[in-house]
Design an enzyme around this catalytic site. Structure first.
Site, PDB file in Angstrom:
ATOM      1  N   ARG B 209       0.849  -1.179   0.000  1.00 41.17           N
ATOM      2  CA  ARG B 209       0.000   0.000   0.000  1.00 41.17           C
ATOM      3  C   ARG B 209       0.891   1.238   0.000  1.00 41.17           C
ATOM      4  NH1 ARG B 209      -5.276  -2.182   1.890  1.00 41.17           N
ATOM      5  NH2 ARG B 209      -5.040  -4.301   1.080  1.00 41.17           N
ATOM      6  N   GLU B 211       0.766   4.215   0.835  1.00 49.03           N
ATOM      7  CA  GLU B 211       0.107   5.256   1.626  1.00 49.03           C
ATOM      8  C   GLU B 211       1.127   6.061   2.415  1.00 49.03           C
ATOM      9  OE1 GLU B 211      -2.328   2.625   3.833  1.00 49.03           O
ATOM     10  OE2 GLU B 211      -3.990   2.684   2.404  1.00 49.03           O
ATOM     11  N   ARG B 217       0.043   2.167  13.279  1.00 46.89           N
ATOM     12  CA  ARG B 217      -0.656   0.953  12.846  1.00 46.89           C
ATOM     13  C   ARG B 217      -0.575   0.687  11.341  1.00 46.89           C
ATOM     14  NH1 ARG B 217      -3.672   5.149  13.527  1.00 46.89           N
ATOM     15  NH2 ARG B 217      -5.312   5.455  12.017  1.00 46.89           N
ATOM     16  N   HIS B 218       0.203   1.479  10.627  1.00 48.12           N
ATOM     17  CA  HIS B 218       0.322   1.276   9.181  1.00 48.12           C
ATOM     18  C   HIS B 218       1.709   0.807   8.767  1.00 48.12           C
ATOM     19  CE1 HIS B 218      -3.333   3.833   9.044  1.00 48.12           C
ATOM     20  NE2 HIS B 218      -3.599   3.095   7.977  1.00 48.12           N
ATOM     21  N   GLU B 355      -8.952  -2.341  13.390  1.00 53.45           N
ATOM     22  CA  GLU B 355      -9.342  -3.190  12.268  1.00 53.45           C
ATOM     23  C   GLU B 355      -8.194  -4.118  11.903  1.00 53.45           C
ATOM     24  OE1 GLU B 355      -9.948  -1.161   8.447  1.00 53.45           O
ATOM     25  OE2 GLU B 355      -9.314  -3.088   7.618  1.00 53.45           O
ATOM     26  N   SER B 358     -10.744  -7.142   6.701  1.00 55.18           N
ATOM     27  CA  SER B 358     -11.930  -6.836   5.922  1.00 55.18           C
ATOM     28  C   SER B 358     -12.375  -8.120   5.251  1.00 55.18           C
ATOM     29  CB  SER B 358     -11.640  -5.798   4.851  1.00 55.18           C
ATOM     30  OG  SER B 358     -11.581  -4.530   5.433  1.00 55.18           O
ATOM     31  N   ARG B 406      -0.632  -6.633  12.380  1.00 55.15           N
ATOM     32  CA  ARG B 406      -1.612  -5.982  13.266  1.00 55.15           C
ATOM     33  C   ARG B 406      -2.124  -6.957  14.321  1.00 55.15           C
ATOM     34  NH1 ARG B 406      -5.648  -1.594  10.460  1.00 55.15           N
ATOM     35  NH2 ARG B 406      -4.023  -0.082   9.959  1.00 55.15           N
TER      36      ARG B 406
END
Lengths: 432, 432
Positions: B209, B211, B217-218, B355, B358, B406
């Site tokens: 990702r 990002e 948490r990333h 989270e 998903s 995570r």
């Protein structure tokens, strides 16, 4: 009725105590014979014949549609399975258009490109999906054996700041404000985790080679089964571990994939002692026996094939370790031989005449490593975080990596390594 | 003597029948007391005290050097282990320079950056290496459970022609003459393999990702534990499988990692029924109970945390499924709800207010999928090989993905998800 019945798998039907079953799967074939229709239903566990009579006779459904069938299990001598289903209800869960090629035949008669382009369809063929069952079982056995032997599975980054081999053939990518590469191997990281005190590690992950090779045995992205472990005496211990791992992997595939191996007409090799031949000897054998010259410090594809033949004849072995490659032919982290520093304590493993592994003892002493980097013309500063590892007490260690797709390719005698990759990547193939 | 003695592991010493053992490991500490020295030796299995007397008293060796010690096992009441070694011979296998920070303390007192920069050294701390033992055990249990339940482990390419979510946040790279991306998820491929007849598949692999988030948490590269399976009735079945998988993973970690969990002061959660709350309800709870507004169709970090607190209080659960996200908030392949097509049969799993998953039922009907792509403004032609899948009989199916780091981060209550990654990648970190 549908609400309460739970799905039965086709492999359960033979010994099922149920009279009425609910089956789900794909329509493999449908034939209409007067006031009877025969529908062959396939799920992930097998194929069963369903008989459609009365109202259901002549039922219209396209091949490869997804259906749910409720019916009565009836013993029969007419099918291999020994049971068939007398259908009471057929429900179409999803339809299928006309397929671009037939998947019903005993062997899939389709070219490699189409097989790969239409992977979802070619996978429907039992012989094709069997390849991936075998692959999954190999991987499972690989990790099972290593975990039982106190190894830790690790996960190391594939976006890296240097290629592990320090050479060309790396994919570059912009990474935020920096330039990065896709890892050619987890080599540095697995050594670092051994040195970090985990001692014994393995990784199952993709590696990347930006090579233009478009041969039947190259992939640009493939799964590498990597092993590295500390406190070894010598590189013979590394070869011993690899032989033990492979023995276990083949044993498990033999046990778990009986059906698949039958379909693919493959037999599990018996791996007793794997012969070891030094590169020098190997080149000599090629020269005297096959009048085959080899490149300096290496074997070529043809040479590997001939050696595969040679060890099959001489030792009845599908495998052979080629050992002691010269320093120039191996990466900078390879341990030089104590008695002859021009050669290294390294090996390749050939399987049916194809290299499926490189392995070695690695250099664990800081100063020796610095010298080795410099001899290769590499800049020590570019590899700082790796090289620093060896300042802080790294045990003697070694390891190897098995190319998963190559192992499967040779074992199952596929026509091309791409058949052992669900969605292979080569220099022209990026889709699907 | 060295030649014939085989290495013993420290954990074997307590119950060993051997009188004389050969141990190998790192010097954790050395103390000199008059005419005795005490050397604490650490290997991957534990720590043992070695007593050096006579000639060996005052032995000079740097902390974290790698040594081999031959000595006599002696029972003692003075150490936790109940045995110590009366050293006869000490051999240094590799030396260590002075460490940039101490690893001997009960807790590693070092900032996150230094911990990650000097990974090989921080890993020497038992509490740090324990994190990766727990991670390895989770992964092992994940695949064990799924293989027992007839899933096939798959390997799909990470170099792809489109990002799975069809959005931004993808890393681009030149791939021979083409432009390619690093996979954000194996979503398309796992669905294709389900449709290809494997029915039940899982993958353990990195995802990417691009990002800019630089939060605790990333990660920009992380390990995704992906599951996809066919012939489901609804998305509740997907949640049930995830709960079962997690239950098994925690059970196994509890059994296999007793020592590590003690070190890390972690206890295995009891997962009974995981509560399910619709997104709408969740937003309402946040509003009425905590006066907290949520973004349209989603929860923010603060909202997730509060919900974690809420379910802990109300249900004594560390986990909660948030269900039925609106269509706009979920990817184009998500199954709309039968009764209310504005919402989807999708869920997130929160663990301790974060989270970690998903999941959803996916669209398996070709026409519905085309419509969904078009509604999102996507060009169907760009996704041809994926979309074509659904022309040829795809069963109803769904799946989920667990972010491995995570899961470990929250379970072990680490300060940052980066601690659960051996060599994390974020927008500034590319080394080591």
């Amino acid at each position: 009725m549908e609400q309460t019945l739970k799905r039965s798998l086709i492999r359960e039907c033979k010994s099922s105590s149920k009279k009425v079953v609910l089956l789900q799967g794909w329509v493999k074939k449908i034939r209409h014979l007067g006031n009877l229709s025969f529908l062959l239903l396939r799920d992930r566990t097998g194929v069963i014949q369903c008989v459609l009579e009365n109202d259901l006779a002549g039922y219209k459904v396209d091949v490869e549609s997804v259906v749910e069938i409720i019916g009565e299990l009836v013993e029969t001598t007419k099918t291999e399975l020994g049971v068939e289903v007398l259908a009471k209800e057929v429900k179409v869960l999803n339809t299928s258009d006309r397929l671009p090629f037939e998947v019903n035949k005993r062997k899939l008669q389709v070219g490699l490109d189409q097989m790969l382009n239409e992977r979802v369809i070619s996978l429907r063929h039992e012989r094709v999906s069997a390849i991936f069952k075998v692959q999954s079982t190999f991987v499972r056995a690989f990790s099972e054996y290593l975990i039982e032997n106190d190894f830790t599975q690790i996960f190391t980054p594939k976006i890296v700041s240097q290629g592990a081999e320090g050479g060309a053939n790396v994919f570059k990518l912009p990474y935020f404000q920096k330039e990065a590469y896709l890892a050619q191997s987890p080599q540095f990281y697995k050594q670092m985790m051994v040195a970090g005190g985990l001692e014994r590690v393995f990784e199952i992950a993709p590696v990347y080679r930006a090579e233009y090779h478009n041969s039947s045995r190259h992939l640009n992205e493939y799964i590498s089964l990597d092993v590295e472990f500390g406190f070894i005496h010598d590189f013979h211990e590394v070869m011993k571990l690899e032989a033990d791992v492979l023995r276990y992997m083949f044993k498990k595939v033999g046990q778990k994939c009986e059906k698949e191996l039958n379909l693919l007409e493959a037999t599990v090799p018996i791996i007793s002692e794997i012969p070891k031949i030094t590169l020098e000897e190997a080149q000599e054998i090629l020269k005297t026996r096959y009048r085959k010259e080899s490149p300096v410090g290496d074997l070529d594809t043809e040479g590997e094939k001939l050696l595969g033949k040679y060890v099959k004849e001489m030792y009845d072995s599908d495998f052979v370790f080629i050992t002691h490659y010269p320093k120039e032919a191996r990466p900078m982290y390879t341990m030089p031989n104590k008695d002859n520093p021009a050669i290294t304590d390294s090996f390749d493993l050939l399987y049916k005449g194809l290299e499926i592994t490189s392995g070695a003892q690695r250099i664990h002493e800081y100063n020796m490593l610095i010298t080795s980097f410099e001899e290769k013309g590499l800049h020590v500063e570019d590899f700082e975080s790796y090289i620093n590892t060896f300042q802080y007490g790294c045990p003697p260690h070694g390891g190897f990596a098995i190319g998963l797709e190559r192992l499967v390719y040779k074992f199952l005698e596929l026509s091309n390594v791409r058949e052992a990759s669900a969605f292979p990547r080569d220099c022209t193939r990026l889709i699907p």
